[in-house]
Design a protein around this motif. Structure first.
Motif, short mmCIF file in Angstrom:
data_model
loop_
_atom_site.label_atom_id
_atom_site.label_comp_id
_atom_site.label_asym_id
_atom_site.label_seq_id
_atom_site.Cartn_x
_atom_site.Cartn_y
_atom_site.Cartn_z
N MET A 120 -54.42 -2.17 11.62
CA MET A 120 -53.63 -3.10 12.17
C MET A 120 -54.21 -4.49 12.19
O MET A 120 -55.22 -4.36 13.24
N LEU A 121 -53.91 -4.79 11.64
CA LEU A 121 -54.06 -6.99 11.95
C LEU A 121 -53.55 -7.56 12.98
O LEU A 121 -52.75 -8.89 12.97
N LEU A 122 -53.25 -6.50 14.57
CA LEU A 122 -52.96 -7.76 15.74
C LEU A 122 -53.50 -8.31 16.41
O LEU A 122 -54.95 -8.45 16.04
N GLY A 123 -53.68 -9.11 16.83
CA GLY A 123 -54.35 -10.41 17.83
C GLY A 123 -54.98 -8.95 18.71
O GLY A 123 -55.05 -7.97 19.12
N THR A 124 -55.96 -10.26 19.57
CA THR A 124 -56.34 -9.39 20.32
C THR A 124 -55.51 -8.72 21.72
O THR A 124 -55.89 -7.82 22.16
N TRP A 125 -55.04 -9.12 21.91
CA TRP A 125 -54.33 -8.48 23.64
C TRP A 125 -52.45 -7.55 22.90
O TRP A 125 -52.32 -8.04 24.31
N GLN A 126 -52.37 -7.95 21.96
CA GLN A 126 -51.08 -7.18 21.60
C GLN A 126 -51.24 -5.63 21.02
O GLN A 126 -51.94 -5.35 20.85
N GLY A 127 -50.13 -5.22 21.98
CA GLY A 127 -50.20 -4.27 21.77
C GLY A 127 -48.53 -3.32 20.75
O GLY A 127 -48.03 -4.06 21.10
N LEU A 128 -48.43 -2.17 20.72
CA LEU A 128 -46.98 -1.93 20.08
C LEU A 128 -46.30 -1.41 21.03
O LEU A 128 -46.75 -0.12 22.13
N TYR A 129 -44.82 -1.45 22.04
CA TYR A 129 -44.14 -0.88 22.47
C TYR A 129 -43.34 -0.53 22.30
O TYR A 129 -42.43 -1.00 21.39
N LEU A 130 -42.92 1.17 22.23
CA LEU A 130 -41.59 1.25 22.50
C LEU A 130 -40.72 0.99 24.09
O LEU A 130 -41.02 1.25 25.25
N ALA A 131 -39.76 -0.03 23.89
CA ALA A 131 -38.93 -0.52 24.98
C ALA A 131 -38.10 0.73 25.18
O ALA A 131 -36.66 0.81 24.70
N GLU A 132 -37.77 1.26 26.47
CA GLU A 132 -36.66 2.53 26.80
C GLU A 132 -35.60 1.90 27.92
O GLU A 132 -35.75 0.59 28.49
N HIS A 133 -35.07 1.08 27.54
CA HIS A 133 -33.63 0.83 28.30
C HIS A 133 -32.28 1.40 29.05
O HIS A 133 -31.88 0.56 29.30
N ARG A 134 -32.51 2.71 28.98
CA ARG A 134 -32.00 3.74 29.46
C ARG A 134 -32.88 4.18 30.60
O ARG A 134 -33.93 4.50 30.64
N SER A 135 -31.91 4.42 31.90
CA SER A 135 -32.53 4.53 33.16
C SER A 135 -33.02 6.68 32.47
O SER A 135 -33.78 6.95 33.20
N ALA A 136 -32.32 7.70 32.26
CA ALA A 136 -32.26 8.51 32.29
C ALA A 136 -33.75 8.60 30.96
O ALA A 136 -34.52 8.01 29.75
N SER A 137 -34.20 10.07 31.23
CA SER A 137 -35.63 10.54 30.33
C SER A 137 -35.28 10.48 29.03
O SER A 137 -33.89 10.96 28.88
N HIS A 138 -35.66 10.89 27.81
CA HIS A 138 -35.57 10.78 26.54
C HIS A 138 -36.51 10.69 25.23
O HIS A 138 -37.72 10.65 25.91
N SER A 139 -36.73 11.25 24.27
CA SER A 139 -37.44 11.80 22.89
C SER A 139 -36.94 10.58 22.44
O SER A 139 -36.21 11.11 21.55
N ARG A 140 -37.28 10.11 22.01
CA ARG A 140 -37.69 8.32 21.02
C ARG A 140 -38.77 8.98 19.87
O ARG A 140 -39.54 9.30 19.69
N GLU A 141 -37.99 8.82 18.41
CA GLU A 141 -38.29 8.56 16.93
C GLU A 141 -38.34 7.69 16.59
O GLU A 141 -37.40 6.36 16.56
N ILE A 142 -39.97 7.17 16.60
CA ILE A 142 -40.20 6.61 15.67
C ILE A 142 -40.70 6.62 14.17
O ILE A 142 -41.75 7.07 14.12
N ILE A 143 -40.60 5.56 13.02
CA ILE A 143 -40.93 5.43 11.43
C ILE A 143 -41.55 4.95 11.79
O ILE A 143 -41.58 3.98 11.40
N ALA A 144 -42.84 5.37 11.15
CA ALA A 144 -43.93 4.35 10.49
C ALA A 144 -43.97 5.18 8.84
O ALA A 144 -44.22 5.98 8.53
N HIS A 145 -44.28 3.65 7.97
CA HIS A 145 -44.47 3.93 6.87
C HIS A 145 -45.43 2.42 6.92
O HIS A 145 -45.06 1.68 6.85
N ILE A 146 -46.29 2.93 5.22
CA ILE A 146 -47.48 1.85 5.28
C ILE A 146 -47.52 2.37 3.81
O ILE A 146 -47.32 3.09 2.94
N ILE A 147 -47.47 1.56 2.65
CA ILE A 147 -48.06 0.81 1.40
C ILE A 147 -49.02 0.01 1.43
O ILE A 147 -49.51 -1.30 2.17
N GLY A 148 -50.02 0.21 0.31
CA GLY A 148 -51.05 -0.18 0.36
C GLY A 148 -51.64 0.56 -0.73
O GLY A 148 -51.44 1.34 -1.40
N GLU A 149 -53.10 -0.32 -0.74
CA GLU A 149 -54.32 0.34 -1.24
C GLU A 149 -55.56 0.26 -0.16
O GLU A 149 -55.31 -0.02 0.68
#
Length: 138
Positions: free
Chosen positions: A109-138
């Protein structure tokens, strides 16, 4: 052109930012795709995705405090089916977004030096969150 797709599950423990940069980087490396575009999509309406600084934890705390001030919980919302954090979570998701696009080069990933990917949980309770990743390229 090649494509690959993966489903990440992030277990949350209430309102917080959960970094998942390393998990995506590991999966991306296994795809063997060197150059392309990565799309990440959060399958929820009360959690969102962010790219932000991953070096200073104060940044994460400040972001969460800002969101709490900008969209406070309370009984002033019509939609409160799941409690006082329900509608504020939907608004926070609308403000921060459900998807991200990240360019990929050299198999990374061509992220900047201090960049990271985050899930922001906006609810107070615990959850299982799904993230779909899709890459297209060569």
């Amino acid at each position: 052109m090649r494509q690959d797709q993966h489903r990440f599950t992030i277990h949350t423990h209430g309102k917080a930012l959960y970094e998942f940069t390393d998990e995506v980087a590991d999966w991306l490396e296994r795809t063997g795709i060197e150059s392309g575009m990565l799309t990440l999509f959060c399958r929820h309406t009360s959690a969102s995705l962010l790219i932000n600084e991953n070096a200073a934890s104060a940044v994460q705390r400040d972001l969460l405090r800002w969101l709490d001030k900008a969209v406070p919980e309370g009984n002033h919302y019509e939609h409160d089916s799941e409690g006082p954090d329900d509608m504020p979570a939907h608004i926070r998701t609308m403000l921060t977004g459900a998807s991200l696009n990240v360019p990929v080069g050299g198999g990374r990933m061509l992220l900047g030096t201090w960049q990271g990917l985050y899930l922001a949980e906006h609810r107070s309770a615990s959850h299982s969150r799904e993230i779909i990743a899709h890459i297209i390229g060569e």
